[in-house]
Write an enzyme that holds these catalytic residues in place. Structure first.
Site, PDB file in Angstrom:
ATOM      1  N   GLU A 136      41.434  51.202  38.938  1.00  0.00           N
ATOM      2  CA  GLU A 136      40.523  52.021  39.750  1.00  0.00           C
ATOM      3  C   GLU A 136      40.780  53.506  39.567  1.00  0.00           C
ATOM      4  O   GLU A 136      40.356  54.320  40.397  1.00  0.00           O
ATOM      5  CB  GLU A 136      40.661  51.639  41.232  1.00  0.00           C
ATOM      6  CG  GLU A 136      41.999  51.944  41.861  1.00  0.00           C
ATOM      7  CD  GLU A 136      43.014  50.830  41.699  1.00  0.00           C
ATOM      8  OE1 GLU A 136      43.981  50.812  42.472  1.00  0.00           O
ATOM      9  OE2 GLU A 136      42.843  49.970  40.817  1.00  0.00           O
ATOM     10  N   ASN A 182      38.463  44.409  47.189  1.00  0.00           N
ATOM     11  CA  ASN A 182      38.490  43.124  46.485  1.00  0.00           C
ATOM     12  C   ASN A 182      38.926  41.986  47.402  1.00  0.00           C
ATOM     13  O   ASN A 182      38.352  40.892  47.390  1.00  0.00           O
ATOM     14  CB  ASN A 182      39.434  43.201  45.280  1.00  0.00           C
ATOM     15  CG  ASN A 182      38.798  43.893  44.091  1.00  0.00           C
ATOM     16  OD1 ASN A 182      37.589  43.883  43.929  1.00  0.00           O
ATOM     17  ND2 ASN A 182      39.619  44.514  43.246  1.00  0.00           N
ATOM     18  N   HIS A 225      35.647  40.280  44.099  1.00  0.00           N
ATOM     19  CA  HIS A 225      35.652  41.174  42.934  1.00  0.00           C
ATOM     20  C   HIS A 225      34.269  41.722  42.591  1.00  0.00           C
ATOM     21  O   HIS A 225      34.162  42.779  41.977  1.00  0.00           O
ATOM     22  CB  HIS A 225      36.244  40.442  41.720  1.00  0.00           C
ATOM     23  CG  HIS A 225      37.716  40.222  41.820  1.00  0.00           C
ATOM     24  ND1 HIS A 225      38.631  41.229  41.579  1.00  0.00           N
ATOM     25  CD2 HIS A 225      38.447  39.134  42.165  1.00  0.00           C
ATOM     26  CE1 HIS A 225      39.853  40.768  41.746  1.00  0.00           C
ATOM     27  NE2 HIS A 225      39.774  39.496  42.108  1.00  0.00           N
ATOM     28  N   ASP A 249      41.292  58.551  41.927  1.00  0.00           N
ATOM     29  CA  ASP A 249      41.717  57.199  42.261  1.00  0.00           C
ATOM     30  C   ASP A 249      40.960  56.729  43.503  1.00  0.00           C
ATOM     31  O   ASP A 249      40.872  57.455  44.498  1.00  0.00           O
ATOM     32  CB  ASP A 249      43.223  57.175  42.522  1.00  0.00           C
ATOM     33  CG  ASP A 249      43.745  55.753  42.707  1.00  0.00           C
ATOM     34  OD1 ASP A 249      44.065  55.119  41.692  1.00  0.00           O
ATOM     35  OD2 ASP A 249      43.829  55.299  43.866  1.00  0.00           O
ATOM     36  N   ASP A 306      33.689  45.495  41.668  1.00  0.00           N
ATOM     37  CA  ASP A 306      32.995  45.928  40.455  1.00  0.00           C
ATOM     38  C   ASP A 306      31.837  46.871  40.796  1.00  0.00           C
ATOM     39  O   ASP A 306      31.584  47.857  40.082  1.00  0.00           O
ATOM     40  CB  ASP A 306      32.461  44.717  39.695  1.00  0.00           C
ATOM     41  CG  ASP A 306      33.567  43.902  39.037  1.00  0.00           C
ATOM     42  OD1 ASP A 306      34.719  44.396  38.985  1.00  0.00           O
ATOM     43  OD2 ASP A 306      33.284  42.784  38.570  1.00  0.00           O
TER      44      ASP A 306
END
Length: 392
Positions: free
Chosen positions: A300, A265, A270, A257, A274
């Site tokens: 994630e 973010n 974003h 994780d 990404d």
């Protein structure tokens, strides 16, 4: 009897133009890379043979080399298309070398007066391009149709024919009776005409196979990272674990994780998030074997299935993933998140994939509770649980 080369080339041009129109329509509908390369090859063959029709005119000095270059480029476009069926790509320089060499050889041999200027090199490059296409077609992974084998054999026969043209040209010259009767423009155009029609009939099958394969990949892959999506990962890993258990072997699970991912973010948008997800996926792919499975478990969170790996081996892979992630070049002003891991190996207490993931998830929860950016193995988690029970 010597075939009328002009008539054969006219017929070849008409057929090639028809096939080109059909395959452009197919490419626009399917976007199959193979259909695209085959359409380009047909266009190059058509324009090249059209240039040859200018032999004997005042334009011969440029049309003849131009035709040689285009036809050789067409042969290598066929090869490039065949490689896409194996999920491979031809580098631009690989496609350019043969046409460039052919151009130089053609220009140096008086193309204004010699219709076979550069013929030795031209025939050699045609043989090479078609032979490479035959090889790649043969090694395509088997499909239900097996049509690629037939296409490979057809391309192989054409390569042998061009090898024969090259050999007779080298030994006897283009003006010899043998060359004009069996390997001149007329006979070679007729052979090409038959093979173009035969091969094109099968191209739709290969283009459809490529399209179906692409659709299957979309159904099983995460669109952002290219890793397996959750459903595909669980199906494949469950099947593989059953096989391993039948062979009295085991596997390890790594649940990962990205720490405080939401902050990336929120702070940078974003696009930065990404980029972090893609970087982590690349770090995973670079750290494991081709037989290991990697999936995006959700958001994630990622999961790795490592056949035959011990918990210690899985933990060392997690270390390597974090090392690669930390060394990844990041956008200016952005910091990629650290990673927390939960790791377990298959044991009698975790007899199936669901149980293994639950154990790894508990270890991951422990890693987060201890401050994140760490690896917690199920053995340490079990020891902590036993200690807690003893104190109570």
């Amino acid at each position: 009897m010597v075939l009328d080369s002009f008539s054969v080339r006219i017929a070849l041009g008409v057929v090639t133009l028809t096939l080109f129109a059909l395959f452009v329509a197919s490419y626009r509908r399917t976007r199959s890379p193979y259909a695209g390369w085959w359409s380009l090859a047909l266009l190059q063959f058509m324009l090249g043979n059209t240039a040859f029709l200018l032999n004997g005119t005042s334009a011969q000095h440029w049309a003849n080399p131009f035709g040689n270059v285009l036809v050789v480029a067409g042969a290598f476009s066929v090869w490039a298309g065949a490689r896409t069926l194996r999920d491979l790509k031809a580098a631009p320089w690989q496609l350019a070398v043969a046409p460039v060499i052919t151009a130089v050889a053609s220009v140096l041999e008086s193309p204004g007066t010699n219709v076979w200027s550069g013929g030795f090199v031209y025939l050699a490059m045609m043989t090479l391009g078609i032979a490479l296409a035959a090889r790649d077609l043969w090694f395509i992974k088997a499909t239900h149709s097996q049509v690629h084998k037939a296409l490979s054999l057809a391309a192989g026969l054409l390569a042998i024919y061009y090898l024969g043209r090259w050999g007779v040209y080298a030994l006897q010259g283009p003006d010899s009776e043998s060359f004009r009767s069996y390997f001149g423009p007329g006979p070679s155009g007729l052979v090409s005409l038959v093979l173009l029609v035969t091969v094109s009939f099968s191209m739709t099958t290969l283009s459809s196979d490529q399209l179906i394969k692409g659709l299957k990949e979309r159904a099983t892959k995460d669109h952002l990272t290219g890793l397996l999506n959750r459903g595909a990962f669980l199906d494949l890993a469950s099947t593989e674990l059953k096989r391993l258990r039948a062979n009295e072997s085991g596997a390890a699970i790594v649940l990962a994780d990205l720490d405080h991912f939401k902050l990336v973010n929120d702070a940078h948008g974003h696009r930065a998030g990404d980029a972090a997800l893609k970087a982590f996926a690349e770090a995973c792919t670079s750290s494991v074997r081709s037989t290991d499975l990697i999936g995006r478990y959700g958001g994630e969170e990622f999961v790795l299935f490592l056949p035959g790996a011990t918990q210690e081996r899985a933990q060392s892979i997690a270390v390597e993933i974090s090392r690669r992630m930390a060394s990844t070049e990041v956008p200016e002003g952005v910091s990629f998140p650290t990673i927390s891991y939960g790791v377990t190996a298959s044991t009698p207490a975790a007899p199936d994939l669901t149980s293994m993931i639950e154990v790894a998830d508990a270890a991951l929860y422990s890693a987060k509770a201890q401050g994140r950016n760490r690896i917690v193995g199920a053995d340490r988690l079990q020891a902590a649980t036993i200690a807690d029970e003893a104190r109570s």
